[in-house]
Design an enzyme around this catalytic site. Structure first.
Site, PDB file in Angstrom:
ATOM      1  N   GLN A 468       0.845  -1.202   0.000  1.00 59.15           N
ATOM      2  CA  GLN A 468       0.000   0.000   0.000  1.00 59.15           C
ATOM      3  C   GLN A 468       0.864   1.229   0.000  1.00 59.15           C
ATOM      4  OE1 GLN A 468      -3.444  -0.687   2.634  1.00 59.15           O
ATOM      5  NE2 GLN A 468      -4.002  -1.218   0.545  1.00 59.15           N
ATOM      6  N   GLY A 469       1.826   1.407  -1.064  1.00 54.21           N
ATOM      7  CA  GLY A 469       2.668   2.586  -1.226  1.00 54.21           C
ATOM      8  C   GLY A 469       3.843   2.588  -0.280  1.00 54.21           C
ATOM      9  N   PHE A 471       7.442   2.066   0.239  1.00 50.87           N
ATOM     10  CA  PHE A 471       8.683   1.848  -0.473  1.00 50.87           C
ATOM     11  C   PHE A 471       9.869   1.986   0.456  1.00 50.87           C
ATOM     12  CE2 PHE A 471       6.219   1.175  -3.842  1.00 50.87           C
ATOM     13  CZ  PHE A 471       5.760   2.259  -4.566  1.00 50.87           C
ATOM     14  N   GLY A 472      10.984   1.469   0.047  1.00 43.49           N
ATOM     15  CA  GLY A 472      12.168   1.472   0.875  1.00 43.49           C
ATOM     16  C   GLY A 472      12.245   0.153   1.593  1.00 43.49           C
ATOM     17  N   LYS A 479       3.903 -13.892   9.100  1.00 40.23           N
ATOM     18  CA  LYS A 479       3.144 -14.925   9.795  1.00 40.23           C
ATOM     19  C   LYS A 479       2.604 -15.898   8.769  1.00 40.23           C
ATOM     20  CE  LYS A 479      -0.305 -15.709  13.167  1.00 40.23           C
ATOM     21  NZ  LYS A 479      -0.501 -15.303  14.531  1.00 40.23           N
ATOM     22  N   ASP A 576      -9.462 -13.796  20.728  1.00 41.79           N
ATOM     23  CA  ASP A 576      -8.281 -14.562  21.136  1.00 41.79           C
ATOM     24  C   ASP A 576      -7.220 -13.636  21.722  1.00 41.79           C
ATOM     25  OD1 ASP A 576      -6.820 -16.797  21.573  1.00 41.79           O
ATOM     26  OD2 ASP A 576      -6.146 -17.045  19.500  1.00 41.79           O
TER      27      ASP A 576
END
Ligand SMILES: *[C@@H]1O[C@H](CO)[C@@H](O)[C@H](O)[C@H]1NC(C)=O
Ligand SMILES: *[C@@H]1O[C@H](CO)[C@@H](O)[C@H](O)[C@H]1NC(C)=O
Ligand SMILES: *[C@@H]1O[C@H](CO)[C@@H](O)[C@H](O)[C@H]1NC(C)=O
Ligand SMILES: *[C@@H]1O[C@H](CO)[C@@H](O)[C@H](O)[C@H]1NC(C)=O
Ligand SMILES: *[C@@H]1O[C@H](CO)[C@@H](O)[C@H](O)[C@H]1NC(C)=O
Ligand SMILES: *[C@@H]1O[C@H](CO)[C@@H](O)[C@H](O)[C@H]1NC(C)=O
Ligand SMILES: *[C@@H]1O[C@H](CO)[C@@H](O)[C@H](O)[C@H]1NC(C)=O
Ligand SMILES: *[C@@H]1O[C@H](CO)[C@@H](O)[C@H](O)[C@H]1NC(C)=O
Ligand SMILES: *[C@@H]1O[C@H](CO)[C@@H](O)[C@H](O)[C@H]1NC(C)=O
Ligand SMILES: *[C@@H]1O[C@H](CO)[C@@H](O)[C@H](O)[C@H]1NC(C)=O
Ligand SMILES: CC(=O)N[C@H]1CO[C@H](CO)[C@@H](O)[C@@H]1O
Length: 616
Positions: A468-469, A471-472, A479, A576
């Protein structure tokens, strides 16, 4: 007793009547025609199909179209007779009709019987009146898609394959690799004239990784080639939070973009406007009109080749008005006088001639130039070496199409000759700047910076990732869900899209996911201090949890729960909650994890029953 029975039977009668109307009103069958004054309404009520006259014209032309049922302003998303409208005289006793023929074609004819439009599909002549073909049906779906189905349920034709000026949720815009054909949205002539206009938007047949807005046969705007993200989100603020998720699907067969909206979002669409912009619009209930919240081209110097060869539109500054043309590193304006007068058509030239022995510089944050050659099946090193060795190669760029479902998911692009239509973009949503490696006099050999923007672990190649955008390079926690999980890919993806929308500082952030065959992985932000149980139940470590710290952790967990239960739009109970599901960041702030597998409640639901005993 009598009264009760009476009211019950009336209730049943009304129910049957309205059921019958719904069941017949969304479709055309053989022998039933649609004429001015009558409409089809999709089952669900979102879209209506019928005849309309454009609002502010005193022209008697009639069009057959599909529009949003509930909007106070007539918004037509598809028009059948865009090249030859109906010009029935209003006082004529005969009327134009749309009917489904016994060869499964929809035919629009005017009062004189002249055919103005037809779906023109060939499914072979029917053998007998009672043949299979005669029982085809044309249905207006609640997505706005008009579909002709055979009796077996096969789709013979659909309006989503022949769009109007609107790109709607569920539609596919792209290209088939084999046939080189694909759907495009096409503008009207003006706001109130549905005749075919000159602008169209769709995938570039020559380079299908990019999208193009055409003005007639000329390119008006070009997107950067696809970098491999699967889902990009765009949030519309104000009037509630609604999101639009745009996905790109790339297989050996086809590449296409499509989008979905978050639950409860108002109508949203991409419109190919008559003025040449592709506008991402959202219906505003408050102001009762369409609001544009993104448009392409985003700025004047983004239009195709505005800055000439080796020039780029610099829109990296936050001030949109200050975007202007510049020459890329090592280049200067070909004509300084024209350039400073704002005429960029001559572009830029090298300050120093380049030799084959020269090396490359990396230009980060760029929209890739047009005119590239796509070299299949190359690693980053092979891509670079290929360009370095070829003296005519001016530049190269590399990406892993990590969410691609193609066998070969590499993306090596090389350029020779002039580089045109570049842009330097700021790292905001929807702008996908990459590093362009340019051969330049005096540059050292070999790339200085790596093109890796977001490296996924090797085993996640070919997988579907939602980036979702982000970067880097980042450290992530991954998991792995149990292989035996019965949850299907679709449910899993829906769930992930929902969870991705939750944001709170006491919830762990989901940054990506991976689905490949039975394997399902979730990627979370990495939290260095592990889970609470690793400290709380460890005799040597639990001393770090003094009263102040414990109180801070308890408060944080409570805030996160309050958000899940009450403040988030999704209303979630965790089911949980335990120390091993509380993760701690570097400052020991608690973050609830695993809430995604919990139960999502309806908006007004305050109680729910569960048959199973789950969790702790
Ligand atoms: C519509 O009709 C009015 C009066 O008849 C006329 O003044 C006007 O120019 C017309 N507009 C168009 C677009 O034809
Ligand atoms: C009505 O509009 C159509 C399409 O723009 C045009 O061809 C036709 O001449 C117009 N008719 C009148 C009476 O203005
Ligand atoms: C129908 O399709 C055929 C070929 O498939 C084409 O030659 C013909 O022009 C089309 N007719 C119309 C009215 O679009
Ligand atoms: C189909 O329609 C055409 C024209 O309306 C008619 O001539 C033909 O007999 C019909 N065929 C069957 C099998 O009903
Ligand atoms: C589209 O092309 C036409 C004709 O070439 C031109 O007059 C018009 O300005 C162009 N529109 C845009 C928005 O570039
Ligand atoms: C907008 O208004 C319509 C009709 O009043 C209503 O049905 C709908 O729920 C509203 N949508 C939103 C997002 O508020
Ligand atoms: C810009 O420069 C080119 C080439 O020098 C010239 O042909 C063109 O007319 C100029 N455009 C404008 C708007 O002055
Ligand atoms: C890709 O290249 C490798 C060797 O570099 C080769 O073994 C493999 O078959 C190629 N794959 C495709 C799909 O061409
Ligand atoms: C592409 O993926 C490979 C492993 O699959 C990785 O080694 C390489 O660094 C990646 N390259 C880029 C540019 O992301
Ligand atoms: C308890 O914490 C210590 C120090 O971090 C660690 O070395 C040890 O393995 C932990 N014990 C258990 C049972 O996890
Ligand atoms: C209490 C504790 O273990 N705190 C650690 C949390 O993580 C940061 C950064 O990794 C460490 O500096 C702290 O010591």
């Amino acid at each position: 007793m009598m009264n009760r029975q009476g009211s019950i039977s009336i209730g049943v009668l009304l129910f049957l009547l309205s059921w019958r109307m719904c069941a017949s009103d969304d479709r055309l069958v053989l022998g039933k025609a649609l004429s001015p004054g009558t409409t089809l309404v999709s089952d669900g009520g979102a879209f209506t199909m019928g005849f309309f006259s454009p609002s502010d014209s005193n022209n008697s032309s009639l069009y057959l179209g599909i529009w949003y049922s509930s909007l106070p302003k007539l918004t037509v998303v598809w028009v059948a007779d865009q090249s030859s409208p109906i010009t029935d005289h209003p006082s004529s006793s005969l009327a134009s009709t749309l009917s489904l023929n016994n060869d499964s074609n929809l035919v629009l004819s005017d009062a004189t019987g002249r055919v103005l439009w037809t779906t023109n599909i060939t499914v072979g002549a029917p053998a007998s009146p009672s043949s299979v073909l005669s029982s085809s049906v044309a249905v207006l779906l609640n997505t706005g898609n008009l579909v002709i189905r055979s009796r077996e349920g096969t789709t013979l034709w659909q309006s989503f394959d022949h769009p109007g000026n609107a790109f709607l949720p569920g539609m596919k815009l792209g290209m088939n690799y084999r046939t080189h054909s694909g759907a495009r949205i096409v503008s009207w002539k003006s706001a109130s004239d549905p005749l075919l206009g000159s602008f169209a938007f769709g995938a570039d047949p020559a380079r299908p990784l990019q999208m193009i807005i055409w003005n007639g046969s000329r390119v008006y705007w070009r997107s950067s080639p696809w970098t491999g993200y699967m889902v990009d989100s765009n949030y519309q603020k104000g009037g509630g939070e609604s999101a639009i998720y745009t996905a790109v699907v790339n297989t050996d067969e086809e590449i296409y973009a499509s989008f979905t909206l978050s639950d409860g979002a108002p109508p949203m669409q991409y419109l190919m406007s008559y003025s040449g912009d592709v506008e991402l619009q959202s219906w505003s209930n408050d102001s009762s009109k369409w609001v544009t919240f993104a448009k392409y081209p985003p700025r004047e110097c983004s239009t195709f080749n505005y800055c000439g060869a080796f020039g780029y539109c610099d829109s990296s500054s936050t001030d949109a008005a200050s975007s202007t043309c510049r020459c890329i590193e090592g280049f200067e304006p070909t004509s300084g006088a024209e350039w400073s007068n704002g005429n960029f058509s001559q572009g830029c030239r090298r300050k120093e001639p380049v030799r084959c022995a020269d090396g490359f510089v990396g230009l980060p944050g760029m929209k890739m130039p047009d005119g590239y050659t796509f070299v299949p099946n190359r690693s980053f090193e092979e891509c670079a070496t290929g360009c370095i060795r070829d003296c005519s190669c001016v530049a190269y760029a590399y990406a892993n199409l990590s969410s691609s479902a193609k066998k070969d998911s590499t993306r090596c692009l090389v350029w020779s000759g002039e580089l045109i239509d570049m842009e330097k973009v700021a790292g905001s949503w929807g702008d996908f700047g990459e590093t362009l490696y340019l051969r330049l006099a005096g540059a050292g050999r070999g790339p200085k910076t790596s093109a890796v923007k977001y490296a996924l672990p090797t085993h996640m190649r070919h997988s579907t990732a939602i980036l979702q955008g982000l970067f880097g390079c980042k450290e992530l926690a991954v998991k792995r869900l149990s292989i035996g999980s019965k949850q299907g890919i679709v449910e899993f993806r829906n769930e992930v899209l929902l969870i991705a929308k939750l944001q709170h500082r006491n919830l762990v952030r989901l940054v990506g996911c991976c689905m490949e065959r039975d394997e399902k992985l979730l990627m979370y932000e990495y939290l260095p201090n592990k889970s609470l149980d690793a400290t709380l139940f460890n005799n040597t470590r639990k001393s770090v949890l003094d009263w102040t710290l414990r109180f801070k952790i308890v408060k944080g967990i409570s805030r996160g729960l309050l958000y899940l239960h009450q403040d988030s739009r999704l209303t979630i109970i965790h089911r949980d909650l335990k120390a091993s599901n509380i993760l701690l960041d570097s400052e020991m702030n608690p973050k609830i994890s695993d809430f995604g597998m919990a139960r999502i409640f309806g908006d007004n639901q305050e109680q729910a029953n569960t048959k199973q005993v789950v969790g702790t």
